[in-house]
Design a protein around this motif. Structure first.
Motif, mmCIF file in Angstrom:
data_model
loop_
_atom_site.group_PDB
_atom_site.id
_atom_site.type_symbol
_atom_site.label_atom_id
_atom_site.label_comp_id
_atom_site.label_asym_id
_atom_site.label_seq_id
_atom_site.Cartn_x
_atom_site.Cartn_y
_atom_site.Cartn_z
ATOM 1 N N VAL A 14 40.735 -21.210 -23.171
ATOM 2 C CA VAL A 14 40.329 -21.987 -21.994
ATOM 3 C C VAL A 14 38.870 -21.693 -21.667
ATOM 4 C CG1 VAL A 14 40.640 -22.307 -19.507
ATOM 5 C CG2 VAL A 14 42.636 -22.207 -21.004
ATOM 6 N N TYR A 17 36.487 -23.428 -24.171
ATOM 7 C CA TYR A 17 36.329 -24.882 -24.176
ATOM 8 C C TYR A 17 36.095 -25.488 -22.797
ATOM 9 C CZ TYR A 17 37.735 -24.690 -29.051
ATOM 10 O OH TYR A 17 37.774 -24.412 -30.395
ATOM 11 N N ASN A 18 36.457 -24.814 -21.732
ATOM 12 C CA ASN A 18 36.240 -25.332 -20.389
ATOM 13 C C ASN A 18 34.839 -24.950 -19.919
ATOM 14 O OD1 ASN A 18 36.491 -26.409 -17.819
ATOM 15 N ND2 ASN A 18 37.749 -24.725 -17.037
ATOM 16 N N ARG A 19 33.854 -25.624 -20.491
ATOM 17 C CA ARG A 19 32.465 -25.356 -20.155
ATOM 18 C C ARG A 19 31.650 -26.628 -20.395
ATOM 19 N NH1 ARG A 19 30.720 -20.495 -23.869
ATOM 20 N NH2 ARG A 19 32.483 -19.574 -22.704
ATOM 21 N N ARG A 206 44.057 -35.076 -14.405
ATOM 22 C CA ARG A 206 43.445 -33.753 -14.576
ATOM 23 C C ARG A 206 41.976 -33.805 -14.192
ATOM 24 N NH1 ARG A 206 41.433 -31.712 -20.135
ATOM 25 N NH2 ARG A 206 39.445 -31.935 -19.027
ATOM 26 N N TRP A 207 41.273 -34.806 -14.667
ATOM 27 C CA TRP A 207 39.861 -34.942 -14.357
ATOM 28 C C TRP A 207 39.614 -35.042 -12.849
ATOM 29 C CZ3 TRP A 207 38.434 -39.424 -18.272
ATOM 30 C CH2 TRP A 207 38.509 -38.924 -19.587
ATOM 31 N N ARG A 210 41.814 -31.356 -10.856
ATOM 32 C CA ARG A 210 41.462 -29.963 -11.122
ATOM 33 C C ARG A 210 40.062 -29.643 -10.602
ATOM 34 N NH1 ARG A 210 40.123 -27.496 -14.972
ATOM 35 N NH2 ARG A 210 40.836 -25.451 -14.296
ATOM 36 N N LYS A 214 33.450 -24.594 -13.422
ATOM 37 C CA LYS A 214 33.001 -24.781 -14.801
ATOM 38 C C LYS A 214 32.213 -26.072 -14.998
ATOM 39 C CE LYS A 214 35.163 -21.017 -16.011
ATOM 40 N NZ LYS A 214 34.410 -19.795 -16.353
ATOM 41 N N VAL A 216 33.384 -29.219 -15.610
ATOM 42 C CA VAL A 216 33.953 -30.234 -16.503
ATOM 43 C C VAL A 216 34.820 -31.206 -15.697
ATOM 44 C CG1 VAL A 216 35.328 -30.675 -18.569
ATOM 45 C CG2 VAL A 216 33.878 -28.629 -18.427
ATOM 46 N N ASP A 217 35.933 -30.737 -15.146
ATOM 47 C CA ASP A 217 36.773 -31.577 -14.290
ATOM 48 C C ASP A 217 36.101 -31.738 -12.925
ATOM 49 O OD1 ASP A 217 38.707 -31.875 -16.276
ATOM 50 O OD2 ASP A 217 39.784 -30.075 -15.658
ATOM 51 N N LYS A 274 45.123 -26.305 -16.923
ATOM 52 C CA LYS A 274 43.868 -25.789 -17.471
ATOM 53 C C LYS A 274 44.041 -25.455 -18.950
ATOM 54 C CE LYS A 274 44.380 -20.804 -16.507
ATOM 55 N NZ LYS A 274 43.914 -19.690 -15.653
ATOM 56 N N PHE A 277 42.709 -27.495 -22.131
ATOM 57 C CA PHE A 277 41.468 -27.185 -22.838
ATOM 58 C C PHE A 277 41.751 -26.355 -24.080
ATOM 59 C CE2 PHE A 277 39.656 -27.921 -18.570
ATOM 60 C CZ PHE A 277 38.600 -28.764 -18.887
#
Length: 288
Positions: A14, A17-19, A206-207, A210, A214, A216-217, A274, A277
């Motif tokens: 997570v 990739y969550n960046r 999710r977008w 969340r 980070k 992203v979302d 989460k 990701f």
């Protein structure tokens, strides 16, 4: 893997990739081009609905679509003329064509004339539970009472379905509530009632729902909660989750997505999705 080992592994993925560098090559880059809330909602919805095929193609088709709207999707939905609509003719991605697109535009115009956020389209009206309608029902065991009322929809409450299941079923019904909707367009908006995994809509939620630090979302919506979300279960996520022993159901359908999400909730009950990701990154980037 043992529970803690698997949790540590997925938590690490997570973080990997969550960046922000995840954004560039993913359809989520489309809504990130906008700043107005309604523009972000509309751009994210189309990016999710059109998300099948190669990610590069999805991004290119979304770019084309919003160029046809002068990169002002909310203003286009609210203020378009018949001449503006002609500029949408000929748009196509896979089986999504201009007939579908024109209905989507009609829906967005209708909805945003009633509400300033797309979030309300997912929120079914809550049944009213009023005591004067209750009827006391005796039970065999002493000192216990039960109440029943047609008005309070107890049968629905007892099902204890995931909240997102209710949101998605309501949304599809509402989305196709306008008169004379094209029958061919139905296939582009799924729901749990059709036993679909609802991958695209779950990704969109999710977008929108969340929120973290980070970048992203988006975390634009507050009524729906991260704990209520269902993991988007595409072919990559499904394959990786099965390899990790997180799915036992043979077929891939709505219940599969629910099963996976409940497993992920063992790792983080407040934010199980989460881990999308991690599973998606492992499947697409690492071919796990």
């Amino acid at each position: 893997m043992e529970f803690l080992e698997l949790k540590d592994f997925l938590d690490y993925k997570v973080e990997q990739y969550n960046r922000p560098n995840f954004i560039t090559n993913d359809p989520i880059c489309i809504p990130h081009r906008f700043s107005k809330k309604q523009d972000v909602e509309i751009a994210a919805f189309f990016a999710a609905i059109l998300a099948w095929g190669q990610r590069k193609t999805i991004i290119n088709k979304c770019t084309e679509l919003f160029e046809r709207m002068d990169n002002s999707p909310y203003d286009f939905m609210i203020q378009h003329s018949d001449q503006d609509l002609k500029g949408l003719l000929g748009f196509k991605h896979r089986t999504f064509n201009d007939t579908d697109l024109l209905y989507f535009v009609s829906f967005f115009k209708y909805h945003y004339e009633q509400s300033d956020s797309l979030e309300t389209a997912f929120l079914a009206p809550k049944p009213i539970f009023r005591e004067e309608y209750l009827t006391e029902v005796p039970l065999k065991r002493k000192a216990q009472k039960s109440y029943a009322s047609a008005a309070c929809m107890l049968s629905e409450l007892e099902k204890a379905a995931p909240r997102t299941e209710q949101y998605l079923n309501h949304f599809r019904s509402y989305f196709f509530s306008l008169p004379d909707f094209p029958r061919r367009t139905i296939k582009h908006v799924s729901s749990p009632k059709q036993k679909s995994t609802c991958k695209r809509l779950n990704m969109f939620l999710r977008w929108m729902v969340r929120t973290d630090n980070k970048g992203v979302d988006f975390g634009l919506w507050n009524t729906l909660k991260p704990a209520d979300l269902i993991c988007p279960c595409d072919v990559h996520v499904d394959r990786v989750a099965r390899r990790l022993g997180m799915i036992s159901r043979k077929q891939t359908d709505w219940q599969t997505a629910v099963e996976l999400t409940r497993k992920l909730a063992e790792f983080d009950p407040l934010d199980p999705v989460k881990y999308d990701f991690a599973l998606f990154g492992l499947g697409v980037e690492e071919k796990f």
